[in-house]
Design an enzyme around this catalytic site. Structure first.
Site, PDB file in Angstrom:
ATOM      1  N   GLN A  74       2.319  11.170  -5.206  1.00 40.84           N
ATOM      2  CA  GLN A  74       1.784  10.016  -4.464  1.00 40.84           C
ATOM      3  C   GLN A  74       2.409   9.900  -3.080  1.00 40.84           C
ATOM      4  O   GLN A  74       1.769   9.404  -2.147  1.00 40.84           O
ATOM      5  CB  GLN A  74       2.052   8.716  -5.238  1.00 40.84           C
ATOM      6  N   ASP A 117       6.482  -1.768 -10.048  1.00 46.24           N
ATOM      7  CA  ASP A 117       5.331  -2.026 -10.920  1.00 46.24           C
ATOM      8  C   ASP A 117       5.564  -3.235 -11.822  1.00 46.24           C
ATOM      9  O   ASP A 117       4.623  -3.789 -12.385  1.00 46.24           O
ATOM     10  CB  ASP A 117       5.029  -0.790 -11.765  1.00 46.24           C
ATOM     11  N   ARG A 145      -4.788   3.305  -8.182  1.00 51.12           N
ATOM     12  CA  ARG A 145      -3.475   3.211  -8.831  1.00 51.12           C
ATOM     13  C   ARG A 145      -2.597   2.330  -7.950  1.00 51.12           C
ATOM     14  O   ARG A 145      -3.008   1.896  -6.880  1.00 51.12           O
ATOM     15  CB  ARG A 145      -2.839   4.591  -9.104  1.00 51.12           C
ATOM     16  N   GLY A 146      -1.369   2.095  -8.420  1.00 54.49           N
ATOM     17  CA  GLY A 146      -0.493   1.168  -7.707  1.00 54.49           C
ATOM     18  C   GLY A 146      -0.677  -0.237  -8.282  1.00 54.49           C
ATOM     19  O   GLY A 146      -1.806  -0.667  -8.553  1.00 54.49           O
ATOM     20  N   ALA A 147       0.445  -0.947  -8.429  1.00 51.52           N
ATOM     21  CA  ALA A 147       0.422  -2.203  -9.184  1.00 51.52           C
ATOM     22  C   ALA A 147      -0.613  -3.206  -8.676  1.00 51.52           C
ATOM     23  O   ALA A 147      -1.428  -3.725  -9.438  1.00 51.52           O
ATOM     24  CB  ALA A 147       1.825  -2.823  -9.146  1.00 51.52           C
ATOM     25  N   ARG A 172      -3.428   1.153 -18.670  1.00 53.73           N
ATOM     26  CA  ARG A 172      -2.090   1.574 -18.231  1.00 53.73           C
ATOM     27  C   ARG A 172      -1.096   0.473 -18.617  1.00 53.73           C
ATOM     28  O   ARG A 172      -1.335  -0.697 -18.352  1.00 53.73           O
ATOM     29  CB  ARG A 172      -2.068   1.836 -16.717  1.00 53.73           C
ATOM     30  N   ASN A 223       9.969   0.962 -11.620  1.00 54.96           N
ATOM     31  CA  ASN A 223       9.184   1.619 -10.559  1.00 54.96           C
ATOM     32  C   ASN A 223       9.008   3.092 -10.917  1.00 54.96           C
ATOM     33  O   ASN A 223       9.504   3.576 -11.937  1.00 54.96           O
ATOM     34  CB  ASN A 223       9.883   1.451  -9.201  1.00 54.96           C
ATOM     35  N   LYS A 224       8.297   3.779 -10.055  1.00 51.37           N
ATOM     36  CA  LYS A 224       7.960   5.191 -10.298  1.00 51.37           C
ATOM     37  C   LYS A 224       9.195   6.000 -10.680  1.00 51.37           C
ATOM     38  O   LYS A 224      10.279   5.826 -10.109  1.00 51.37           O
ATOM     39  CB  LYS A 224       7.294   5.756  -9.035  1.00 51.37           C
TER      40      LYS A 224
END
Ligand code: MRU
Length: 367
Positions: free
Chosen positions: A204, A245, A54-56, A91, A255-256
């Protein structure tokens, strides 16, 4: 990045079998370090959707390798198009995913024979991963100068940095975006301390950022998500530094979930709020993040359940009434006016079209 003294990237080609891509399955961290083999596009899509990776940046790099596996199995246009759809549907929010898949499709289209197509797909996947590493390293160098300046202005005591989610090494191929300046500052001997938002529902921050910072020896404290405002009011945060992201060419930051609230609190307390990103995370096409960026909604079980270690076993437990309705929005938008600056591989700029355009004229001027 070092893990127990050994250098790892988050994704690589199996050293003895180049039809296998290896990843660190992040679902088990910080308690178990598990390496997973991926051998098909469907396996790669599942690993992205279910957040083994995960993570951009890492989603983009993984999709790049996914396209290589697709070419390896069947390099026809039909199969590559099918693979690109399967990967981009996993995603919706991080733009690196479609950026990497499009880059692969364009590169592979230049090659004719099957052998050439496979070779180009492999090289492009490696290029995407290597660029990610180089860009994050460069973000670290620019961010180091910002931290050095803020630490000097502060004068004494550690510089307290608050971060949200994991925009670390684990969200990229190496170094991370928001963490790269922290690692560089720590290595340069600057006294820093990081407040790590736990980042419900998937934690996370508590699971991944805390583990990463610990592996690198960076002083940090994990805090419940709601703590940041209190710390800011009491002078215990000198800088907020997050990843993103997707960011628009006018500087709106996706972002998150929860990032927006940190930015509001930072503004109310006159604390600089910086966002670190490689150019692959800019979406040059869209104008209005709130209207145009799809915000992923994930399964209710992520809100209802929490995972942790119990007597040596990873266990999930239910924390909500079994029948309560739940919502799980994974990202939010922080408007550009709340962002002090963007740290990119080409330098630091203000979060507006003019400043971003000065660093990236080839993308901004023409749109
Ligand atoms: O849902 P995730 O874990 O893939 O979310 C991505 C993130 O970790 C954060 O939003 C991060 O700050 C940006 S990714 C570099």
């Amino acid at each position: 990045m070092q893990v127990d003294g050994k250098h790892y990237r988050t994704i690589w080609v199996h050293p003895e079998d180049d039809s296998v891509i290896q990843i660190i399955d992040q679902r088990h961290l910080p308690h178990q370090f598990v390496i997973e083999d991926l051998t098909s596009v469907t396996g790669v899509a599942l690993a992205i959707r279910d957040m083994h990776v995960r993570g951009a940046g890492l989603i983009g790099a993984t999709a790049g390798y996914g396209m290589y596996l697709a070419a390896l199995h069947d390099a026809s246009d039909n199969n590559l198009k099918k693979a690109s759809r399967e990967l981009t549907q996993t995603r919706p929010t991080a733009v690196n995913l479609s950026w990497a898949v499009d880059r692969q499709l364009k590169a592979i289209a230049q090659a004719d024979s099957t052998v050439d197509r496979i070779q180009v797909a492999r090289q492009t996947a490696e290029d995407i991963a290597n660029e990610d590493v180089d860009y994050c390293r460069s973000i670290g160098e620019y961010g180091l100068e910002l931290i050095r300046k803020l630490a000097k202005e502060k004068g004494s005591g550690p510089l307290h940095i608050l971060t949200h989610c994991n925009a670390g090494w684990l969200a990229f191929v190496d170094h991370g975006s928001a963490t790269a300046p922290m690692y560089a500052a720590h290595d340069a001997g600057i006294d820093i301390h990081v407040w790590v938002d736990e980042t419900r529902p998937r934690n996370q921050g508590a699971r991944l950022t805390a583990w990463e910072l610990g592996q690198h020896g960076v002083a940090h404290t994990v805090i419940p998500d709601n703590t940041g405002g209190h710390l800011m009011q009491h002078g215990l945060v000198d800088l907020v530094l997050t990843g993103t992201d997707r960011t628009t060419s006018s500087g709106d930051v996706v972002n998150k979930i929860g990032t927006y609230l940190k930015a509001l609190a930072a503004r109310d307390n006159d604390i600089p709020f910086y966002v670190a990103l490689p150019s692959s995370t800019f979406d040059w096409k869209i104008k209005d993040a709130l209207a145009e960026v799809p915000i992923e909604q994930r399964g209710a079980d992520e809100v209802a359940m929490i995972q942790g270690l119990n007597e040596g076993q990873l266990k999930k437990v239910l924390i909500t009434p079994p029948d309560s309705p739940l919502a799980n929005y994974a990202f939010d938008v922080t408007p550009a006016n709340l962002v002090t600056g963007l740290i990119t591989e080409r330098g630091i700029c203000a979060a507006n079209r003019e400043s971003i355009g000065r660093l990236f004229p080839e993308y901004v001027i023409n749109h």
